[in-house]
Design a protein around this motif. Structure first.
Motif, PDB file in Angstrom:
ATOM      1  N   ILE A   1      50.949  50.416  44.139  1.00  0.00           N
ATOM      2  CA  ILE A   1      49.976  49.337  43.939  1.00  0.00           C
ATOM      3  C   ILE A   1      48.899  49.752  42.946  1.00  0.00           C
ATOM      4  O   ILE A   1      48.495  48.974  42.075  1.00  0.00           O
ATOM      5  CB  ILE A   1      49.357  48.932  45.293  1.00  0.00           C
ATOM      6  N   LEU A   2      48.430  50.983  43.036  1.00  0.00           N
ATOM      7  CA  LEU A   2      47.409  51.469  42.101  1.00  0.00           C
ATOM      8  C   LEU A   2      47.955  51.484  40.676  1.00  0.00           C
ATOM      9  O   LEU A   2      47.257  51.096  39.725  1.00  0.00           O
ATOM     10  CB  LEU A   2      46.962  52.867  42.510  1.00  0.00           C
ATOM     11  N   LEU A   3      49.205  51.882  40.507  1.00  0.00           N
ATOM     12  CA  LEU A   3      49.820  51.906  39.183  1.00  0.00           C
ATOM     13  C   LEU A   3      49.934  50.489  38.614  1.00  0.00           C
ATOM     14  O   LEU A   3      49.674  50.261  37.424  1.00  0.00           O
ATOM     15  CB  LEU A   3      51.202  52.557  39.256  1.00  0.00           C
ATOM     16  N   ILE A   4      50.304  49.517  39.456  1.00  0.00           N
ATOM     17  CA  ILE A   4      50.390  48.120  39.016  1.00  0.00           C
ATOM     18  C   ILE A   4      49.032  47.632  38.531  1.00  0.00           C
ATOM     19  O   ILE A   4      48.926  46.950  37.502  1.00  0.00           O
ATOM     20  CB  ILE A   4      50.923  47.227  40.154  1.00  0.00           C
ATOM     21  N   CYS A   5      47.975  47.964  39.265  1.00  0.00           N
ATOM     22  CA  CYS A   5      46.622  47.552  38.863  1.00  0.00           C
ATOM     23  C   CYS A   5      46.237  48.153  37.514  1.00  0.00           C
ATOM     24  O   CYS A   5      45.689  47.464  36.641  1.00  0.00           O
ATOM     25  CB  CYS A   5      45.604  47.976  39.928  1.00  0.00           C
ATOM     26  N   LEU A   6      46.523  49.435  37.313  1.00  0.00           N
ATOM     27  CA  LEU A   6      46.149  50.111  36.067  1.00  0.00           C
ATOM     28  C   LEU A   6      46.936  49.559  34.881  1.00  0.00           C
ATOM     29  O   LEU A   6      46.360  49.229  33.839  1.00  0.00           O
ATOM     30  CB  LEU A   6      46.389  51.616  36.208  1.00  0.00           C
ATOM     31  N   VAL A   7      48.252  49.437  35.041  1.00  0.00           N
ATOM     32  CA  VAL A   7      49.090  48.943  33.944  1.00  0.00           C
ATOM     33  C   VAL A   7      48.754  47.489  33.626  1.00  0.00           C
ATOM     34  O   VAL A   7      48.658  47.091  32.462  1.00  0.00           O
ATOM     35  CB  VAL A   7      50.583  49.098  34.298  1.00  0.00           C
ATOM     36  N   GLY A   8      48.563  46.666  34.679  1.00  0.00           N
ATOM     37  CA  GLY A   8      48.250  45.260  34.467  1.00  0.00           C
ATOM     38  C   GLY A   8      46.947  45.055  33.742  1.00  0.00           C
ATOM     39  O   GLY A   8      46.848  44.207  32.840  1.00  0.00           O
ATOM     40  N   THR A   9      45.931  45.825  34.089  1.00  0.00           N
ATOM     41  CA  THR A   9      44.636  45.693  33.426  1.00  0.00           C
ATOM     42  C   THR A   9      44.702  46.150  31.971  1.00  0.00           C
ATOM     43  O   THR A   9      44.181  45.495  31.068  1.00  0.00           O
ATOM     44  CB  THR A   9      43.575  46.521  34.180  1.00  0.00           C
ATOM     45  N   TYR A  10      45.373  47.259  31.731  1.00  0.00           N
ATOM     46  CA  TYR A  10      45.439  47.797  30.366  1.00  0.00           C
ATOM     47  C   TYR A  10      46.273  46.909  29.448  1.00  0.00           C
ATOM     48  O   TYR A  10      46.012  46.823  28.243  1.00  0.00           O
ATOM     49  CB  TYR A  10      46.024  49.210  30.387  1.00  0.00           C
ATOM     50  N   SER A  11      47.265  46.213  30.015  1.00  0.00           N
ATOM     51  CA  SER A  11      48.171  45.418  29.187  1.00  0.00           C
ATOM     52  C   SER A  11      47.515  44.169  28.614  1.00  0.00           C
ATOM     53  O   SER A  11      48.044  43.574  27.677  1.00  0.00           O
ATOM     54  CB  SER A  11      49.407  45.010  29.995  1.00  0.00           C
ATOM     55  N   VAL A  12      46.352  43.741  29.145  1.00  0.00           N
ATOM     56  CA  VAL A  12      45.695  42.525  28.656  1.00  0.00           C
ATOM     57  C   VAL A  12      45.107  42.756  27.272  1.00  0.00           C
ATOM     58  O   VAL A  12      45.433  42.052  26.307  1.00  0.00           O
ATOM     59  CB  VAL A  12      44.601  42.052  29.631  1.00  0.00           C
ATOM     60  N   ASN A  13      44.230  43.751  27.150  1.00  0.00           N
ATOM     61  CA  ASN A  13      43.540  43.997  25.875  1.00  0.00           C
ATOM     62  C   ASN A  13      43.733  45.415  25.366  1.00  0.00           C
ATOM     63  O   ASN A  13      43.100  45.801  24.374  1.00  0.00           O
ATOM     64  CB  ASN A  13      42.034  43.725  26.030  1.00  0.00           C
ATOM     65  N   SER A  14      44.566  46.205  26.044  1.00  0.00           N
ATOM     66  CA  SER A  14      44.772  47.619  25.684  1.00  0.00           C
ATOM     67  C   SER A  14      43.435  48.348  25.585  1.00  0.00           C
ATOM     68  O   SER A  14      43.180  49.101  24.635  1.00  0.00           O
ATOM     69  CB  SER A  14      45.550  47.736  24.359  1.00  0.00           C
ATOM     70  N   SER A  15      42.582  48.096  26.582  1.00  0.00           N
ATOM     71  CA  SER A  15      41.216  48.614  26.549  1.00  0.00           C
ATOM     72  C   SER A  15      41.029  49.668  27.636  1.00  0.00           C
ATOM     73  O   SER A  15      41.216  49.388  28.836  1.00  0.00           O
ATOM     74  CB  SER A  15      40.219  47.475  26.757  1.00  0.00           C
ATOM     75  N   ALA A  16      40.660  50.881  27.210  1.00  0.00           N
ATOM     76  CA  ALA A  16      40.342  51.935  28.175  1.00  0.00           C
ATOM     77  C   ALA A  16      39.051  51.598  28.927  1.00  0.00           C
ATOM     78  O   ALA A  16      38.870  52.003  30.076  1.00  0.00           O
ATOM     79  CB  ALA A  16      40.204  53.277  27.457  1.00  0.00           C
ATOM     80  N   PHE A  17      38.155  50.853  28.268  1.00  0.00           N
ATOM     81  CA  PHE A  17      36.905  50.453  28.926  1.00  0.00           C
ATOM     82  C   PHE A  17      37.195  49.588  30.147  1.00  0.00           C
ATOM     83  O   PHE A  17      36.553  49.745  31.188  1.00  0.00           O
ATOM     84  CB  PHE A  17      36.017  49.697  27.938  1.00  0.00           C
TER      85      PHE A  17
END
Length: 504
Positions: free
Chosen positions: A395-411
């Motif tokens: 679940i944690l991996l899904i959250c990280l990948v899903g968030t990064y895939s929107v804008n490719s933003s480390a912030f």
């Protein structure tokens, strides 16, 4: 006839192979997250938002809505068989549902729960189909003063109907309003609270906040809970209720449909509130109320119907006014905004395929859930045997990948982790993160409507008293505020008096 022709067009959209598949996936995943304690519909919807990025808006909302009402079905399974609510709305079902299991009637409780959910969900979809276009047409006549007044009522109700007390909910609401002001001013273009950080120029994204608070935060809380329980197995032939159980259930099912539909229109924890109100109504109307808590079928039929009816009616202000009444509709609104569609008065007229396709898919999804939640109940209960040490990193991996895939933003990954940890500690202090997210959505529109109204009147607040609609809504907001302040102070005063008496 216009409604039926639109609905027929919606079925043409919903019955495409892709949308049927997405509806099934949403219902299946919703049932699974409803069964698994500690996840629930909110985290379930949040986790699958990244999977909608490659879909069109219609397919995305069909799948996410399937998770929403599917979790209402699945939450009753563990409540009845294990005395563990799969999600918060099923807490009341534990009272009589588990007692029925101990008496060997758990299968009948599951059948009545699924049937009541089907009836309540279907009736609420009919109400959604009729009322949402009417409310949207009425809201089309609203100007900035009227829209501000509507949002002000929603703002006050948000504080009064949260899962905590008014004084514990309002700080989260104000925090959400403040976070919503970060970024570029929509009217002047000036930067606010950005501290020269370019990543803040567009504000703090709703998706990383929601995935952090509702995904990561909920999972961190769940790691502290022991999920080891005795699982009662139900055979397929045990699902059939007796004639007396059917006769005792039909009235609570229809009463629960009405109660759930009305409460679902209000902001706050509508599913939890509707199930409690339905249970208390059945207990008050019963000839032998003392038997409630010992395995009465009415204690399962009413609450389970009510929380499913609330899921349909909660979509009415969300789709027709752009005001999400709960955290799950708020997350679905985020998904639509990502696809470039803003729910509100123009949503139904501008995007009829999305709206009527969603309505038709909810009818289809309710039928799918009957099939999923009765014959396959044993399979879903087996999910509880999956070790949480496996679920958590996935679940944690899904959250990280899903968030990064929107804008490719480390912030935004940093925002996700920050709000995940913040959500964990806020939950530990018995506060609720849902009002914060709702305020982040409502706040910017509320501010914009207020400023546009004042610009129209050259800064005079008299514009809010020129219309009977605005006067009525602002008066309602004031009365609600006074009532909730009084209701929040009254227990404190009573406790002081009690302490004074004890000291004497």
């Amino acid at each position: 006839m216009d409604v039926f022709s639109n609905l027929a067009h919606g079925f043409q959209t919903a019955l495409s192979l892709q949308n049927i598949y997405l509806c099934f996936i949403g219902c299946l995943w919703g049932t699974m997250v409803g069964v698994l304690p500690g996840i629930g519909p909110l985290a379930g919807i949040t986790l699958l938002i990244p999977a909608t990025f490659g879909l069109d808006a219609t397919g995305a909302i069909i799948m996410l809505a399937g998770i929403y009402y599917g979790a209402m079905y699945g939450g009753s399974t563990t409540s009845i068989l294990m005395n563990v609510p799969g999600e918060s709305a099923s807490v009341v079902t534990c009272i009589d549902g588990y007692q029925m299991t101990l008496k060997g009637r758990g299968g009948a409780a599951l059948f009545i729960s699924a049937w009541g959910s089907f009836v309540g969900g279907t009736l609420s979809i009919v109400g959604l189909m009729v009322l949402a276009p009417t409310l949207a047409d009425f809201a089309m006549k609203f100007g900035p003063p009227e829209m501000f007044s509507v949002l002000l009522v929603a703002f006050v109700l948000l504080g009064s109907l949260g899962s905590g007390s008014f004084f514990r909910t309002m700080p989260m609401v104000f925090m959400g309003l403040l976070i919503g002001t970060i970024g570029m001013d929509p009217l002047t273009g000036s930067l606010r609270f950005t501290h020269n950080i370019p990543d803040l120029y567009d504000g703090i994204g709703l998706l990383p906040v929601a995935m952090g608070a509702m995904g990561v935060g909920e999972i961190l809380i769940a790691t502290e809970e022991s999920l080891l329980r005795v699982i009662h197995k139900i055979k397929l032939r045990e699902l059939l209720p007796t004639r007396d159980e059917l006769r005792a259930s039909w009235a609570p099912i229809f009463r629960g449909s009405g109660i759930g539909f009305m409460i679902g229109l209000l902001p706050g924890s509508a599913h939890v509130l509707s199930s409690f109100v339905s249970y208390m109504a059945e207990k008050r109307l019963a000839k032998r109320p003392e038997e409630f808590g010992s395995g009465r079928i009415e204690g399962v039929a009413g609450p389970e119907t009510a929380n499913n009816a609330a899921s349909g009616s909660a979509m009415i202000p969300f789709l027709s006014l752009g005001i999400p009444t709960g955290p799950a509709p708020a997350v679905m609104m985020i998904a639509l905004l990502i696809h470039g569609i803003a729910p509100g008065p123009l949503f139904i007229s501008k995007h009829p395929d999305v709206f009527w396709g969603l309505i038709a898919s909810m009818y289809i999804g309710n039928v799918m859930l009957i099939v999923l939640n009765l014959p396959l109940v044993g399979i879903f209960v087996s999910l509880l045997r999956i070790p949480f040490r496996i679920l958590f990193p996935v679940i944690l991996l899904i959250c990280l990948v899903g968030t990064y895939s929107v804008n490719s933003s480390a912030f935004e990954l940093a925002v996700l982790l920050f709000f995940g940890i913040l959500g964990y500690f806020i939950r530990k202090m018995n506060y609720d993160m849902a009002p914060l997210i709702l305020a982040m959505i409502i706040g910017p529109t509320m501010e914009l409507s207020l400023r546009q109204a004042l610009m129209r009147s050259d800064g005079s607040f008299s514009i809010f008293w020129e219309s009977s609609i605005t006067m009525t809504l602002i008066s309602v907001s004031f009365l609600l505020l006074v009532w909730n302040v009084y209701r929040g102070i009254r227990p404190t005063k009573a406790s002081w008096e009690r302490a004074l008496e004890e000291s004497k």
